[in-house]
Scaffold this active site. Structure first.
Site, PDB file in Angstrom:
ATOM      1  N   TYR A 135      30.816 -53.266  19.164  1.00 41.02           N
ATOM      2  CA  TYR A 135      29.805 -52.319  18.676  1.00 41.02           C
ATOM      3  C   TYR A 135      28.939 -53.019  17.623  1.00 41.02           C
ATOM      4  O   TYR A 135      27.715 -52.920  17.629  1.00 41.02           O
ATOM      5  CB  TYR A 135      30.518 -51.098  18.079  1.00 41.02           C
ATOM      6  CG  TYR A 135      29.593 -50.024  17.556  1.00 41.02           C
ATOM      7  CD1 TYR A 135      29.138 -48.996  18.382  1.00 41.02           C
ATOM      8  CD2 TYR A 135      29.163 -50.041  16.227  1.00 41.02           C
ATOM      9  CE1 TYR A 135      28.286 -48.009  17.893  1.00 41.02           C
ATOM     10  CE2 TYR A 135      28.310 -49.073  15.731  1.00 41.02           C
ATOM     11  CZ  TYR A 135      27.877 -48.051  16.569  1.00 41.02           C
ATOM     12  OH  TYR A 135      27.033 -47.096  16.090  1.00 41.02           O
ATOM     13  N   GLY A 148      40.281 -58.337  20.454  1.00 42.02           N
ATOM     14  CA  GLY A 148      41.010 -57.710  19.343  1.00 42.02           C
ATOM     15  C   GLY A 148      42.491 -58.007  19.368  1.00 42.02           C
ATOM     16  O   GLY A 148      43.102 -58.084  20.427  1.00 42.02           O
TER      17      GLY A 148
HETATM   18  N1  LIG Z   1      30.717 -48.224  13.342  1.00 43.95           N
HETATM   19  C1  LIG Z   1      30.907 -47.456  14.422  1.00 43.95           C
HETATM   20  N2  LIG Z   1      30.315 -46.278  14.528  1.00 43.95           N
HETATM   21  C2  LIG Z   1      30.513 -45.518  15.608  1.00 43.95           C
HETATM   22  N3  LIG Z   1      31.297 -45.818  16.646  1.00 43.95           N
HETATM   23  C3  LIG Z   1      31.926 -46.980  16.599  1.00 43.95           C
HETATM   24  C4  LIG Z   1      31.761 -47.851  15.487  1.00 43.95           C
HETATM   25  N4  LIG Z   1      32.489 -48.919  15.726  1.00 43.95           N
HETATM   26  C5  LIG Z   1      33.077 -48.753  16.935  1.00 43.95           C
HETATM   27  N5  LIG Z   1      32.749 -47.607  17.465  1.00 43.95           N
HETATM   28  C6  LIG Z   1      33.220 -47.077  18.746  1.00 43.95           C
HETATM   29  O1  LIG Z   1      34.581 -47.406  18.873  1.00 43.95           O
HETATM   30  C7  LIG Z   1      34.907 -47.765  20.189  1.00 43.95           C
HETATM   31  C8  LIG Z   1      35.553 -49.129  20.216  1.00 43.95           C
HETATM   32  O2  LIG Z   1      34.657 -50.080  19.737  1.00 43.95           O
HETATM   33  P1  LIG Z   1      34.562 -51.533  20.308  1.00 43.95           P
HETATM   34  O3  LIG Z   1      34.646 -51.568  21.778  1.00 43.95           O
HETATM   35  O4  LIG Z   1      33.390 -52.154  19.682  1.00 43.95           O
HETATM   36  O5  LIG Z   1      35.897 -52.140  19.736  1.00 43.95           O
HETATM   37  P2  LIG Z   1      36.366 -53.631  19.808  1.00 43.95           P
HETATM   38  O6  LIG Z   1      36.846 -54.005  18.455  1.00 43.95           O
HETATM   39  O7  LIG Z   1      35.346 -54.498  20.392  1.00 43.95           O
HETATM   40  O8  LIG Z   1      37.630 -53.518  20.761  1.00 43.95           O
HETATM   41  P3  LIG Z   1      38.252 -54.625  21.683  1.00 43.95           P
HETATM   42  O9  LIG Z   1      38.770 -55.677  20.804  1.00 43.95           O
HETATM   43  O10 LIG Z   1      39.357 -53.931  22.376  1.00 43.95           O
HETATM   44  O11 LIG Z   1      37.209 -55.104  22.581  1.00 43.95           O
HETATM   45  C9  LIG Z   1      33.615 -47.760  20.964  1.00 43.95           C
HETATM   46  O12 LIG Z   1      33.559 -46.591  21.692  1.00 43.95           O
HETATM   47  C10 LIG Z   1      32.542 -47.801  19.908  1.00 43.95           C
HETATM   48  O13 LIG Z   1      31.378 -47.125  20.329  1.00 43.95           O
END
Ligand SMILES: Nc1ncnc2c1ncn2[C@@H]1O[C@H](COP(=O)(O)OP(=O)(O)OP(=O)(O)O)[C@@H](O)[C@H]1O
Length: 952
Positions: free
Chosen positions: A97, A247
Site C-alpha cells: 500500500y 512480509g
Molecule cells: N495506511 C493504510 N491505510 C489504509 N489501508 C491500508 C493502509 N495500509 C495497508 N492498508 C490495507 O491493508 C491491506 C494489506 O496491505 P498490504 O497488502 O499493503 O500489506 P503488505 O504489508 O504488503 O502485506 P504482504 O506482506 O502480505 O504483502 C490492504 O488491503 C491495504 O489496502
C-alpha cells in the site's frame, strides 16, 4: 568520476496503518502511543520507546509520505547518487500500500491522486524534473522490475528470465547488478505504468488469513537515470531501488500450508538474513557482513552500508493482536538506524572524460587545420591572381584599381602565409601533446587497473588467510577438546589401573596371609607330628619292651618246641624272623621323600603278612585240631591265642617307624633285643615256673594286643589327621596357585590388556595431538605473520593507491590546465583566424549555400534501444527546420548570419528559410558543425555559389 561525501546514516521512518477487520474482530485495542518522533508500545512486558526520523500515524496521507521520503530521494538520484527505499513489516502491515497504493483494479499500481503510493509519485516526479531541466542535458531512463521468489531472481518484465544471477563490477562503478535483467528505456510516465502493469501481472501473490493479496516474494523496481550535459560532457548516473519486501509472518497466524508454507519459510529465511546483515553492520564488532547469505542481502549490498542514500520504511500495526510482530518490526527499524552508508555521486570517470575532451580537442584542431587549409587554398587562388569562379569578390570601395588590389592581395597573402606558417607548428605541437596525453592516460589507466587487481588479489588473500586462521583456530579448539577428552579418558584409565593395582595388592596380601597361615599350620602340624613322633617313640619303646617280652615268649615257645618238637611252630618263628628282617631292611631303604607312600606299602605288606600269618594260624589251628583229634596235646588254648596274636607286634613296629631314618636304627633295634632275649631265657626259665610265665606272657600278649589296637586306632587317627592336614596344605597351595594364576590371568586378561592398549593409544594420541597442536601453533603464527605481511602490503598498496590517486588528481588538474590553455590558445587561434577571415571577407562576396537535408535520427520505437530525453522537453523534439529538412530530397536556400560578437561568433549561425525570411531563428547547428562537423557526418556541403555570407 565518483565524488564521495561523508558517511550518512540510513533514514528510518515508521508508518502505522489503521486497524483492519481481523484485528477489530479479535477485539484487541491499540497499543501504540506517539510523542513527536517517538512511538511507545505498551505490551504485557512493559513500555518500549522507539525514536525514528519520522513517524506516520495511522491516518497519514500517501502524499505526506512522498514529501518526506520520495521527493528527497528523487532529488538525490538527479544529483547522481544511488538511492534505495525499502519497506519492511509483518504481512498485511501495508508495505505494498505504501509503495504502490491500493491495488483495487489489479493493475499493479494506483493512479488515484490521493491514494497512489510512493512509486507512482516518484515516477511522476522524475519526469517532471526531466521536463524542467536544462535543455543541454540529455537523460536516459531505464526500468527493471524483478522479484526474488523462493531464493530465485525472476524478471517481471520478461518471465522467461527465471533464475538471474547477481554480479558485481566495482571498477566501472556499476556496483552490484543483475545480469541479464531487462532494462527498458522509457520516455514517459505512461510507458512506466505499462511496465508496472506487466510486472504486476507476473508477480506471485496469494491470499492468506492475514492478507487477501499477500506478496509472496520481494519485489524490486529499479530506475536508472543517466544524465549527460551535451556541452561540457559532464555525465552522471543515479540508480534507484524501490523494494517491497515480502512480509514476515507467523505461520500459525497466516495459516500457511503447502506452497504458501514453503514461501513463508523462504521469506522468513531471507528476512532473517537481512536482520543478520543489519546486526553485523551495527554491532560495531563484526568485521564480516554476511551479504552473500541470501539473494536479497546480496542485491541490497550497496543499499546497506554501501554507495547509496537509503530510506527504510517500517510498516506496523497498532493492534494488540499483532503487538509481538510490531515490537520486532520496531526493533528491526531501530537497529537499522545505525547503519552508515557511503553515498557517492556517480560521475563519469575522469579518464573517460579526459579522453573525450582530448578527442574533442583533437577534432577541433583537425577542423581548424582544415579550415586553415581552406583559407590557404583560397589564398593560393588569390596568389595566382585569379578569383575563384564560385566566389564573387565584392569590392567594398569600388575606387581602387585592379592592380593595386592585386598588390594588396599579394601582401595580404604573404602575411596570411606567414601567420599560417606560425600557426602550423603550434597545431602540430598540440597534436603531439594530445597523443602524449592520450598515451599517459592509457598507461595511468592500466597502472590503476593493475593496482586494483593487485588490491583485490591481496584482499582475497587476506580473506583466505583469515578464513584459514579461523579454520585453524577451530581445529585447535577441536584438538583441545579431543585432548581434554583423551586426558579425561586417560585419568579414568589411570584411576582404573590404580584400583586394579590396589585389588592386586589386596589379593597378594591375602595370598601372603594365606601362605603365612599355612606356614603357621605347617609349623603347628610339624609340632603335632613331632609330638606324635615322640609319642610313637614312647610307644616304640613300649613295643621294644613288649618285643623283648615277646622274644622271651618266643624263647619260651622255642623251649616248648624243643620239648614238644613242633616243626610248625619253628616254621612260624622262622617265618616271623624272616619277615622282621625283611621289613627292617625295607624300612631302612625308604627314602624321606617316599616315606608316606612306603608306609602305606609297608602297611599293605604288613597286612599281607597278617593275612599270611592268619592263614598260617589257620593252618596251625587245623594242624592243632588234627593233633587234638590225635589226642596228643590238651588245654593249650592260651598258647593258640598267643600264636594267633604273634604277627601283630612286628606289624605295629613297622608302622611306627619314625620319620627320619637316622633317628632309629631298626636293624639294631631288632637284632639287639633278640640277642638280649636270646641270652635271657636261661635266667627267665630258671626263675619262674613255666606255666605261670606262659600265662603271664599270654596275658601280656593280650594287653599288648589291646595296646596295639589302641595304638593302631591312634595311629590311624594321626594318619588321618596328617592326611587331612596334607590335604589342607595341598588345598591351600592349590588355592594359592589359583590366586596366583588368577592374578597372572588378571594381569594378562583382556581388561588389563585393553586398558594398557587404550592407555598406549591415548598416549600415542596425546603425542600426536601435541604434535598437531604445535603444528597448528606454527601454522597459526605463520598465518598471522602472513596476515600482518598482507596487511602491511595492503597498507602499502593503499598508500600507493592514494599516491596514485593524488597523481591522477594532479594529472587531471594539469590536463585541465593544459586544456584551458589549449582553449585559450584555441580562442587566440580563433581570433587570428577571425582576423584572417575578416581580412579575407573583404575579398569575398555573398555566397549561397545549398544545404541538403540533414539526416535526422529516426525515433526507435523499441524501448531496449537507447532513447534519450532532453531537458526542457521529454525528448528531442523535431524543430521546424528538422521537419523541413526531413522531407527527402529537399534543399533549402538559407541565409546564414554570422554573429561576430564575442567567442560565440564561431559557434552559431542564424538560418533563415527563404519562405519565412523575416523570421530569424537560432538553429542548434554550430558554425563548426555547419562548416566542418556536419559537413562530414551529416552531408552538409558548402556550396560557395549558393551561400551568401553577409558582412556580419
Ligand atoms: N495506511 C493504510 N491505510 C489504509 N489501508 C491500508 C493502509 N495500509 C495497508 N492498508 C490495507 O491493508 C491491506 C494489506 O496491505 P498490504 O497488502 O499493503 O500489506 P503488505 O504489508 O504488503 O502485506 P504482504 O506482506 O502480505 O504483502 C490492504 O488491503 C491495504 O489496502
Amino acid at each position: 568520476m565518483t565524488e564521495e561525501f561523508g558517511g550518512s546514516n540510513i533514514q528510518v521512518v515508521c508508518r502505522f496503518r489503521p486497524l483492519n477487520t481481523l484485528e477489530k474482530q479479535m477485539g484487541g485495542g491499540e497499543v501504540v502511543d506517539f510523542d513527536g518522533k517517538t512511538c511507545k508500545l505498551n505490551n504485557k512486558n512493559g513500555k518500549h520507546d522507539f525514536t525514528f526520523d519520522h513517524i506516520f500515524k495511522s491516518g497519514s496521507k500517501q502524499g505526506d509520505l512522498f514529501n518526506v521520503v520520495g521527493k528527497p530521494v528523487v532529488e538525490d538520484i538527479f544529483k547522481g547518487y544511488n538511492g534505495t527505499v525499502f519497506v519492511y513489516g509483518q504481512t498485511g502491515s501495508g508495505k505494498s500500500y505504501t509503495m504502490m497504493g491500493p491495488n483495487e483494479d489489479h493493475k499493479g499500481y494506483c493512479t488515484d491522486s490521493n491514494l497512489k503510493g510512493l512509486i507512482p509519485r516518484m515516477i511522476e516526479e522524475i519526469f517532471d524534473r526531466v521536463e524542467n531541466s536544462d535543455p543541454d542535458i540529455e537523460f536516459t531512463i531505464q526500468i527493471s522490475y524483478i522479484e526474488i521468489y523462493l531464493e530465485k531472481i525472476r524478471d517481471l518484465l520478461d518471465p522467461h528470465h527465471q533464475d538471474l544471477k547477481i554480479k558485481e563490477d566495482r571498477e566501472s562503478g556499476r556496483g552490484v547488478y543483475i545480469k541479464g535483467a531487462t532494462e527498458e528505456y522509457v520516455t514517459s510516465v505512461e510507458e512506466v505504468y505499462n511496465l508496472l502493469k506487466v510486472g504486476a501481472g507476473n508477480r506471485v501473490v496469494s491470499s492468506t488469513r492475514m492478507n487477501d493479496e499477500s506478496s509472496r516474494s520481494h519485489s524490486i523496481f529499479i530506475i536508472t537515470i543517466g544524465q549527460k550535459h551535451l556541452v561540457n560532457l559532464d555525465s552522471k548516473t543515479g540508480k534507484l531501488f524501490l523494494v517491497d519486501l515480502a512480509g514476515s509472518e507467523k505461520v500459525k497466524k497466516t495459516g500457511a500450508s503447502g506452497q504458501t508454507l514453503e514461501e513463508a519459510k523462504n521469506i522468513n529465511k531471507s528476512l532473517s538474513a537481512l536482520g543478520m546483515v543489519i546486526n553485523a553492520l551495527t554491532d560495531g564488532v563484526s568485521k564480516f557482513v554476511p551479504y552473500r547469505d541470501s539473494k536479497l542481502t546480496r542485491l541490497l549490498q550497496d543499499s546497506l552500508g554501501g554507495n547509496s542514500r537509503t530510506t527504510l520504511i517500517i510498516n506496523c500495526s497498532m493492534s494488540s493482536y499483532n503487538e509481538d510482530e510490531t515490537l520486532s518490526t520496531l526493533r528491526f527499524g531501530f537497529r537499522a538506524k545505525n547503519i552508515k552508508n557511503k553515498p557517492k555521486v556517480n560521475r563519469e570517470l575522469s579518464a573517460k572524460e579526459l579522453q573525450k575532451l582530448l578527442d574533442k580537442a583533437k577534432e577541433e584542431i583537425r577542423e581548424l587545420k582544415e579550415y586553415t587549409n581552406g583559407i590557404e587554398e583560397e589564398l593560393k587562388i588569390y596568389k595566382k591572381g585569379g578569383i575563384k569562379t564560385e566566389i564573387k569578390i565584392q569590392d567594398p570601395t569600388e575606387t581602387t584599381s585592379k592592380e593595386s588590389d592585386a598588390k594588396e592581395a599579394d601582401l595580404k597573402r604573404q602575411e596570411l602565409e606567414e601567420k599560417l606558417n606560425e600557426l602550423l607548428p603550434t597545431l602540430s605541437k598540440y597534436r603531439e601533446k594530445c597523443v602524449l596525453l592520450e598515451k599517459e592516460l592509457v598507461e595511468e589507466k592500466q597502472f590503476r587497473n593493475r593496482i586494483m587487481d593487485e588490491n583485490i588479489q591481496l584482499k582475497d588473500e587476506i580473506n583466505q588467510a583469515k578464513e584459514e586462521g579461523a579454520q585453524s583456530l577451530e581445529d585447535i579448539h577441536i584438538l583441545k577438546e579431543q585432548l581434554k577428552e583423551k586426558s579425561d579418558y586417560l585419568a579414568t584409565a589411570e584411576s582404573y589401573r590404580n584400583d586394579l593395582e590396589k585389588i592386586i595388592q589386596l589379593k597378594t596380601n591375602e595370598c601372603q596371609e594365606v601362605k603365612d597361615s599355612m606356614k603357621e599350620e605347617r609349623r603347628k602340624l610339624e609340632y603335632v607330628v613331632k609330638e606324635k613322633d615322640s609319642e610313637v617313640e614312647e610307644h616304640k619303646k613300649q613295643m621294644e619292651h613288649y618285643c623283648r617280652q615277646l622274644n622271651e615268649s618266643k624263647i619260651q615257645l622255642l623251649t616248648l618246641q624243643s620239648k614238644q618238637d613242633d616243626p610248625d611252630l619253628e616254621l612260624v618263628m622262622n617265618f616271623i624272623d624272616k619277615k622282621f628282617k625283611k621289613i627292617t631292611k625295607t624300612a631302612k631303604k625308604e627314602s624321606d621323600r617316599d616315606r608316606l607312600r612306603k608306609r602305606r606299602e609297608s602297611f599293605l605288606t604288613l597286612r599281607k603278612i597278617k593275612t599270611d600269618l592268619k592263614n598260617i594260624q589257620e593252618e596251625m589251628d587245623e594242624s592243632d585240631d588234627d593233633s587234638d583229634d590225635d589226642g596228643d596235646e590238651t588245654g593249650d588254648t592260651d598258647f593258640n591265642e598267643a600264636e594267633f596274636m604273634l604277627p601283630s607286634p612286628p606289624q605295629e613296629v613297622v608302622l611306627q617307624i619314625p620319620p627320619t631314618p637316622t633317628a632309629i636304627d631298626d636293624s639294631d633295634y631288632f637284632t639287639e633285643p633278640v640277642v638280649t632275649n636270646e641270652e635271657a631265657p636261661s635266667s627267665v626259665f630258671t626263675q619262674v615256673p613255666e606255666s605261670e610265665r606262659l600265662s603271664e606272657a599270654l596275658e601280656r600278649i593280650r594287653e599288648l594286643e589291646v595296646t596295639n589296637k589302641n595304638l593302631k586306632s591312634e595311629r590311624d587317627n594321626l594318619l588321618e589327621d596328617l592326611s587331612n592336614r596334607v590335604d589342607k596344605v595341598i588345598e591351600l597351595e592349590v588355592q594359592l596357585d589359583e590366586i596366583t594364576d588368577k592374578y597372572n590371568t588378571l594381569s594378562n586378561q583382556n581388561i588389563i590388556k585393553k586398558y594398557s592398549r587404550k592407555i598406549e593409544w591415548l598416549e600415542r594420541n596425546l603425542e600426536q595431538v601435541t604434535v598437531n597442536l604445535s603444528q597448528v601453533h606454527n601454522e597459526n603464527s605463520e598465518i598471522i605473520m602472513k596476515l600482518s605481511l598482507a596487511e602491511k602490503k595492503i597498507r602499502m598498496k593503499e598508500e600507493r593507491l592514494t599516491e596514485l590517486n593524488n597523481i591522477i588528481v594532479e594529472q587531471t588538474r594539469k590536463a585541465k590546465k593544459e586544456a584551458d590553455m589549449f582553449v585559450e590558445e584555441r580562442s587566440k587561434l580563433n581570433d587570428t583566424i577571425n582576423t584572417l577571415k575578416r581580412e579575407l571577407d573583404i575579398l569575398k562576396h555573398t555566397k549561397i549555400v545549398t544545404v541538403p537535408p540533414p539526416q535526422i535520427e529516426i525515433e526507435n520505437t523499441s524501448s531496449k534501444v537507447r532513447r534519450p530525453l532532453r531537458g526542457g522537453g521529454s525528448k528531442p523534439k523535431k524543430t521546424e527546420e528538422d521537419e523541413y529538412f526531413s522531407s527527402p530530397g529537399s534543399t533549402a536556400e538559407l541565409d546564414v548570419e554570422l554573429d561576430s560578437s564575442g567567442s560565440s561568433a564561431s559557434k552559431y549561425a542564424t538560418i533563415r528559410k527563404p519562405s519565412t525570411a523575416s523570421t530569424h531563428r537560432r538553429s542548434t547547428f554550430s558554425l563548426k558543425e555547419l562548416f566542418f562537423g556536419k559537413s562530414k557526418s551529416e552531408n552538409i556541403n558548402l556550396d560557395a555559389q549558393n551561400v551568401d555570407l553577409d558582412d556580419k
